[in-house]
Design an enzyme around this catalytic site. Structure first.
Site, short mmCIF file in Angstrom:
data_model
loop_
_atom_site.label_atom_id
_atom_site.label_comp_id
_atom_site.label_asym_id
_atom_site.label_seq_id
_atom_site.Cartn_x
_atom_site.Cartn_y
_atom_site.Cartn_z
N GLU A 50 0.81 -1.22 0.00
CA GLU A 50 0.00 0.00 0.00
C GLU A 50 0.84 1.27 0.00
O GLU A 50 0.49 2.24 -0.66
CB GLU A 50 -0.90 -0.02 1.24
CG GLU A 50 -1.88 1.12 1.32
CD GLU A 50 -2.84 0.95 2.48
OE1 GLU A 50 -3.12 1.97 3.15
OE2 GLU A 50 -3.30 -0.17 2.73
N ASP A 51 1.95 1.27 0.73
CA ASP A 51 2.68 2.51 0.97
C ASP A 51 4.10 2.57 0.40
O ASP A 51 4.80 3.55 0.63
CB ASP A 51 2.76 2.78 2.48
CG ASP A 51 1.39 3.07 3.08
OD1 ASP A 51 0.48 3.49 2.35
OD2 ASP A 51 1.23 2.87 4.30
#
Length: 176
Positions: free
Chosen positions: A61-62
Protein backbone atom coordinates in the site's frame (compact mmCIF):
# COMPACT_ATOMS: atom_id res chain seq x y z
CA UNK A 1 10.49 -18.59 12.43
CA UNK A 2 12.58 -15.96 14.25
CA UNK A 3 14.86 -15.73 11.23
CA UNK A 4 11.84 -15.12 8.97
CA UNK A 5 10.49 -12.42 11.30
CA UNK A 6 13.83 -10.64 11.39
CA UNK A 7 14.13 -10.89 7.61
CA UNK A 8 10.65 -9.36 7.27
CA UNK A 9 11.59 -6.58 9.72
CA UNK A 10 14.72 -5.82 7.72
CA UNK A 11 12.70 -5.79 4.48
CA UNK A 12 9.98 -3.54 5.95
CA UNK A 13 12.56 -1.19 7.49
CA UNK A 14 14.25 -0.78 4.13
CA UNK A 15 10.95 -0.17 2.33
CA UNK A 16 9.61 2.30 4.91
CA UNK A 17 12.98 3.97 5.64
CA UNK A 18 12.01 7.44 4.44
CA UNK A 19 8.47 7.41 5.79
CA UNK A 20 7.35 9.16 8.95
CA UNK A 21 4.08 9.18 10.83
CA UNK A 22 2.11 12.43 10.85
CA UNK A 23 2.54 13.11 14.57
CA UNK A 24 4.42 16.24 15.66
CA UNK A 25 7.54 14.15 16.43
CA UNK A 26 7.47 12.60 12.93
CA UNK A 27 7.98 9.10 14.36
CA UNK A 28 9.63 6.65 11.94
CA UNK A 29 6.87 4.68 10.22
CA UNK A 30 8.58 1.34 10.85
CA UNK A 31 7.65 1.71 14.52
CA UNK A 32 4.01 1.18 13.54
CA UNK A 33 4.54 -2.18 11.83
CA UNK A 34 6.76 -3.33 14.69
CA UNK A 35 4.01 -2.37 17.12
CA UNK A 36 1.35 -4.26 15.14
CA UNK A 37 3.41 -7.46 15.19
CA UNK A 38 4.24 -6.95 18.88
CA UNK A 39 0.56 -6.52 19.76
CA UNK A 40 -0.25 -9.81 18.07
CA UNK A 41 2.62 -11.66 19.74
CA UNK A 42 1.81 -10.28 23.19
CA UNK A 43 -1.75 -11.54 22.82
CA UNK A 44 -0.73 -15.09 22.00
CA UNK A 45 -0.67 -15.03 18.21
CA UNK A 46 1.96 -17.50 17.05
CA UNK A 47 0.75 -17.97 13.49
CA UNK A 48 3.71 -17.44 11.15
CA UNK A 49 1.64 -16.00 8.32
CA UNK A 50 -0.17 -13.51 10.55
CA UNK A 51 3.05 -12.29 12.21
CA UNK A 52 4.90 -11.89 8.91
CA UNK A 53 1.90 -10.15 7.35
CA UNK A 54 1.69 -7.83 10.37
CA UNK A 55 5.25 -6.68 9.72
CA UNK A 56 4.68 -6.37 5.98
CA UNK A 57 1.06 -5.15 6.01
CA UNK A 58 1.75 -1.68 4.57
CA UNK A 59 4.50 -2.51 2.10
CA UNK A 60 2.28 -2.89 -0.97
CA UNK A 61 0.00 0.00 0.00
CA UNK A 62 2.68 2.51 0.97
CA UNK A 63 5.87 1.54 -0.89
CA UNK A 64 6.93 0.31 -4.32
CA UNK A 65 6.75 -3.32 -3.17
CA UNK A 66 4.85 -5.59 -5.54
CA UNK A 67 2.69 -8.58 -4.67
CA UNK A 68 5.02 -10.79 -6.72
CA UNK A 69 7.99 -9.60 -4.69
CA UNK A 70 6.27 -10.47 -1.40
CA UNK A 71 5.27 -13.89 -2.71
CA UNK A 72 8.82 -14.61 -3.84
CA UNK A 73 10.42 -13.52 -0.56
CA UNK A 74 7.80 -14.56 2.01
CA UNK A 75 5.44 -16.95 0.23
CA UNK A 76 2.03 -16.67 -1.40
CA UNK A 77 0.15 -17.03 1.91
CA UNK A 78 1.82 -13.95 3.38
CA UNK A 79 1.31 -12.03 0.14
CA UNK A 80 -2.39 -12.93 0.13
CA UNK A 81 -2.92 -11.70 3.70
CA UNK A 82 -1.08 -8.45 2.96
CA UNK A 83 -3.26 -7.98 -0.13
CA UNK A 84 -6.40 -8.57 1.96
CA UNK A 85 -5.52 -5.67 4.26
CA UNK A 86 -4.17 -3.38 1.52
CA UNK A 87 -6.28 -0.38 0.53
CA UNK A 88 -6.56 0.57 -3.13
CA UNK A 89 -4.98 4.03 -3.14
CA UNK A 90 -6.63 4.86 -6.47
CA UNK A 91 -9.95 5.14 -4.59
CA UNK A 92 -11.03 8.10 -2.49
CA UNK A 93 -10.32 7.98 1.22
CA UNK A 94 -14.05 7.76 1.97
CA UNK A 95 -14.43 4.79 -0.37
CA UNK A 96 -11.39 3.03 1.09
CA UNK A 97 -12.84 3.45 4.57
CA UNK A 98 -16.24 2.18 3.44
CA UNK A 99 -14.64 -0.88 1.85
CA UNK A 100 -12.70 -1.68 5.02
CA UNK A 101 -15.98 -1.85 6.93
CA UNK A 102 -17.65 -3.86 4.17
CA UNK A 103 -14.80 -6.37 3.73
CA UNK A 104 -13.94 -6.93 7.40
CA UNK A 105 -16.34 -9.87 7.91
CA UNK A 106 -14.98 -11.72 4.87
CA UNK A 107 -11.28 -11.46 5.71
CA UNK A 108 -9.28 -14.60 6.37
CA UNK A 109 -8.45 -15.38 9.98
CA UNK A 110 -4.84 -14.18 9.60
CA UNK A 111 -5.99 -10.94 7.94
CA UNK A 112 -8.47 -10.36 10.78
CA UNK A 113 -5.63 -10.66 13.28
CA UNK A 114 -3.49 -8.18 11.35
CA UNK A 115 -6.42 -5.76 11.03
CA UNK A 116 -7.11 -5.99 14.79
CA UNK A 117 -3.46 -5.27 15.60
CA UNK A 118 -3.37 -2.41 13.10
CA UNK A 119 -6.47 -0.76 14.54
CA UNK A 120 -5.19 -1.13 18.12
CA UNK A 121 -1.91 0.51 17.12
CA UNK A 122 -3.66 3.28 15.23
CA UNK A 123 -6.07 3.99 18.11
CA UNK A 124 -3.14 4.47 20.47
CA UNK A 125 -1.50 6.77 17.96
CA UNK A 126 -4.62 8.88 17.35
CA UNK A 127 -5.27 9.18 21.09
CA UNK A 128 -1.75 10.06 22.22
CA UNK A 129 0.20 11.26 19.16
CA UNK A 130 -2.33 12.50 16.62
CA UNK A 131 -1.43 14.29 13.43
CA UNK A 132 -1.10 17.98 14.26
CA UNK A 133 -3.90 18.90 11.87
CA UNK A 134 -6.48 16.55 13.42
CA UNK A 135 -9.14 18.22 15.54
CA UNK A 136 -10.83 16.42 18.43
CA UNK A 137 -13.84 15.91 16.16
CA UNK A 138 -11.70 14.29 13.45
CA UNK A 139 -10.15 12.01 16.07
CA UNK A 140 -13.61 11.02 17.39
CA UNK A 141 -14.74 10.24 13.84
CA UNK A 142 -11.73 7.96 13.45
CA UNK A 143 -12.54 6.16 16.70
CA UNK A 144 -16.14 5.68 15.56
CA UNK A 145 -15.03 4.32 12.20
CA UNK A 146 -12.66 1.79 13.79
CA UNK A 147 -15.61 0.45 15.79
CA UNK A 148 -17.40 -0.27 12.53
CA UNK A 149 -14.39 -2.12 11.14
CA UNK A 150 -13.85 -4.10 14.33
CA UNK A 151 -17.54 -5.08 14.47
CA UNK A 152 -16.90 -7.11 11.33
CA UNK A 153 -13.88 -8.81 12.88
CA UNK A 154 -15.53 -9.93 16.15
CA UNK A 155 -15.03 -13.57 16.99
CA UNK A 156 -11.54 -13.75 15.48
CA UNK A 157 -9.49 -13.43 18.70
CA UNK A 158 -11.13 -12.61 22.05
CA UNK A 159 -7.92 -11.34 23.69
CA UNK A 160 -7.16 -8.92 20.84
CA UNK A 161 -10.77 -7.78 20.77
CA UNK A 162 -10.66 -7.13 24.53
CA UNK A 163 -7.44 -5.15 24.05
CA UNK A 164 -9.08 -3.13 21.28
CA UNK A 165 -12.04 -2.38 23.57
CA UNK A 166 -9.68 -1.26 26.34
CA UNK A 167 -7.63 0.96 24.02
CA UNK A 168 -10.81 2.43 22.52
CA UNK A 169 -12.12 3.26 26.00
CA UNK A 170 -8.82 4.94 26.89
CA UNK A 171 -8.76 6.82 23.59
CA UNK A 172 -12.28 8.13 24.16
CA UNK A 173 -11.20 9.41 27.60
CA UNK A 174 -8.23 11.21 26.07
CA UNK A 175 -10.01 12.60 23.03
CA UNK A 176 -13.24 13.49 24.80
Amino acid sequence: MIDELLTALDFAAERHKTQRRKDPAQTPYINHVIEVATILARHGVIDRTALLAAILHDTIEDTETTPAELAERFGPEVRDVVLEVTDDKSLSKAERKRLQVQHAPSLSHAARLVKLGDKISNLRYVAHHPPASWSAERRREYLDWTEQVIAGLRGAHPALEARYDEVLRQAREVVG
